[in-house]
Design a protein around this motif. Structure first.
Motif, PDB file in Angstrom:
ATOM      1  N   GLU A  36      -8.914   0.902   3.394  1.00 29.74           N
ATOM      2  CA  GLU A  36      -8.213   1.059   2.118  1.00 29.74           C
ATOM      3  C   GLU A  36      -7.579  -0.261   1.663  1.00 29.74           C
ATOM      4  O   GLU A  36      -7.708  -0.655   0.505  1.00 29.74           O
ATOM      5  N   ILE A  37      -6.914  -0.952   2.580  1.00 24.27           N
ATOM      6  CA  ILE A  37      -6.265  -2.224   2.247  1.00 24.27           C
ATOM      7  C   ILE A  37      -7.297  -3.296   1.929  1.00 24.27           C
ATOM      8  O   ILE A  37      -7.152  -4.046   0.962  1.00 24.27           O
ATOM      9  N   ASN A  38      -8.359  -3.367   2.726  1.00 27.81           N
ATOM     10  CA  ASN A  38      -9.405  -4.367   2.477  1.00 27.81           C
ATOM     11  C   ASN A  38     -10.100  -4.128   1.137  1.00 27.81           C
ATOM     12  O   ASN A  38     -10.392  -5.083   0.415  1.00 27.81           O
ATOM     13  N   ASP A  39     -10.350  -2.861   0.791  1.00 29.44           N
ATOM     14  CA  ASP A  39     -10.992  -2.559  -0.490  1.00 29.44           C
ATOM     15  C   ASP A  39     -10.077  -2.892  -1.659  1.00 29.44           C
ATOM     16  O   ASP A  39     -10.515  -3.448  -2.668  1.00 29.44           O
ATOM     17  N   ALA A  40      -8.804  -2.576  -1.531  1.00 24.26           N
ATOM     18  CA  ALA A  40      -7.857  -2.790  -2.624  1.00 24.26           C
ATOM     19  C   ALA A  40      -7.559  -4.273  -2.861  1.00 24.26           C
ATOM     20  O   ALA A  40      -7.342  -4.689  -3.990  1.00 24.26           O
ATOM     21  N   ASN A  41      -7.556  -5.065  -1.788  1.00 26.38           N
ATOM     22  CA  ASN A  41      -7.142  -6.471  -1.897  1.00 26.38           C
ATOM     23  C   ASN A  41      -8.274  -7.472  -1.704  1.00 26.38           C
ATOM     24  O   ASN A  41      -8.034  -8.672  -1.688  1.00 26.38           O
ATOM     25  N   LYS A  42      -9.482  -6.983  -1.506  1.00 22.83           N
ATOM     26  CA  LYS A  42     -10.636  -7.858  -1.253  1.00 22.83           C
ATOM     27  C   LYS A  42     -10.360  -8.808  -0.089  1.00 22.83           C
ATOM     28  O   LYS A  42     -10.548 -10.021  -0.184  1.00 22.83           O
ATOM     29  N   ASN A  96       0.828  -1.199   0.000  1.00 25.38           N
ATOM     30  CA  ASN A  96       0.000   0.000   0.000  1.00 25.38           C
ATOM     31  C   ASN A  96       0.868   1.256   0.000  1.00 25.38           C
ATOM     32  O   ASN A  96       0.582   2.213  -0.719  1.00 25.38           O
ATOM     33  N   ILE A  97       1.930   1.223   0.777  1.00 24.60           N
ATOM     34  CA  ILE A  97       2.851   2.368   0.825  1.00 24.60           C
ATOM     35  C   ILE A  97       3.539   2.541  -0.528  1.00 24.60           C
ATOM     36  O   ILE A  97       3.664   3.667  -1.028  1.00 24.60           O
ATOM     37  N   LEU A  98       4.002   1.431  -1.120  1.00 29.09           N
ATOM     38  CA  LEU A  98       4.640   1.508  -2.442  1.00 29.09           C
ATOM     39  C   LEU A  98       3.686   2.071  -3.487  1.00 29.09           C
ATOM     40  O   LEU A  98       4.084   2.905  -4.315  1.00 29.09           O
TER      41      LEU A  98
END
Length: 135
Positions: A35-41, A9-11
Motif C-alpha cells: 500500500e505504501i509503495n503503491d501510494a508513494n512510488k 498512511n495512517i493519517l
C-alpha cells in the motif's frame, strides 16, 4: 523516510474514513508495504518498515494497543505521531511551493562547503598560474 510514510498512511486512512487516532489500528505487514509503495512510488521492504516502526515506537509516535505474538501488529498512532505527521506534510507542501530562486538559494546553502572548496581551488589555480606565468 519510511517512518513518515507509515504515519502519513495512517493519517490518510483516518481522514478518508472520518475516524480519530484512537480508533485506528495498524499492523506492519506485506499488505501495508504494498500500500505504501503503491501510494508513494517507493520500493520499501518489510524490513525497512519494521525499522521505521521501531523508530516510531522509540519516538512515541506509535504505541502498542496490546502485546501479542508480533511486535509489529496492533499498533496505533499517538497524538505525538499525528503532530509529527502533519508537521512533515506541511513542511513538504512548503518545500514544493518554493520559487526557483528560493530553491537555488537553499541548494547553495545546503552545499556551501562544496562551493567554498571549489572557490578555494579556483583561487589556488589562479595564484599558481600567476606565479608560474611571471617566471
Amino acid at each position: 523516510m519510511p517512518e513518515f510514510k507509515i504515519l502519513s498512511n495512517i493519517l490518510d486512512y483516518m481522514e478518508s474514513n472520518g475516524t480519530t487516532y484512537k480508533l485506528v489500528d495498524v499492523s506492519i505487514s506485506e499488505e501495508l508495504v504494498k500500500e505504501i509503495n503503491d501510494a508513494n512510488k517507493t520500493s520499501f521492504t518489510l524490513a525497512d518498515l519494521h525499522k521505521a516502526a521501531d523508530k516510531c515506537l522509540a519516538h512515541e509516535w506509535l504505541k502498542h494497543n496490546y502485546l501479542g505474538e508480533n511486535k509489529y501488529s496492533n499498533l496505533s498512532i499517538t497524538p505525538k505521531g499525528v503532530g509529527a505527521a502533519r508537521s512533515k506534510q506541511k513542511s513538504d507542501e512548503l518545500k514544493s511551493s518554493r520559487s526557483f530562486l528560493k530553491k537555488t538559494s537553499d541548494y547553495i546553502e545546503d552545499h556551501k562547503g562544496l562551493f567554498i572548496a571549489l572557490a578555494s581551488l579556483s583561487g589556488l589555480v589562479t595564484l599558481a598560474i600567476k606565479i608560474l606565468g611571471d617566471k
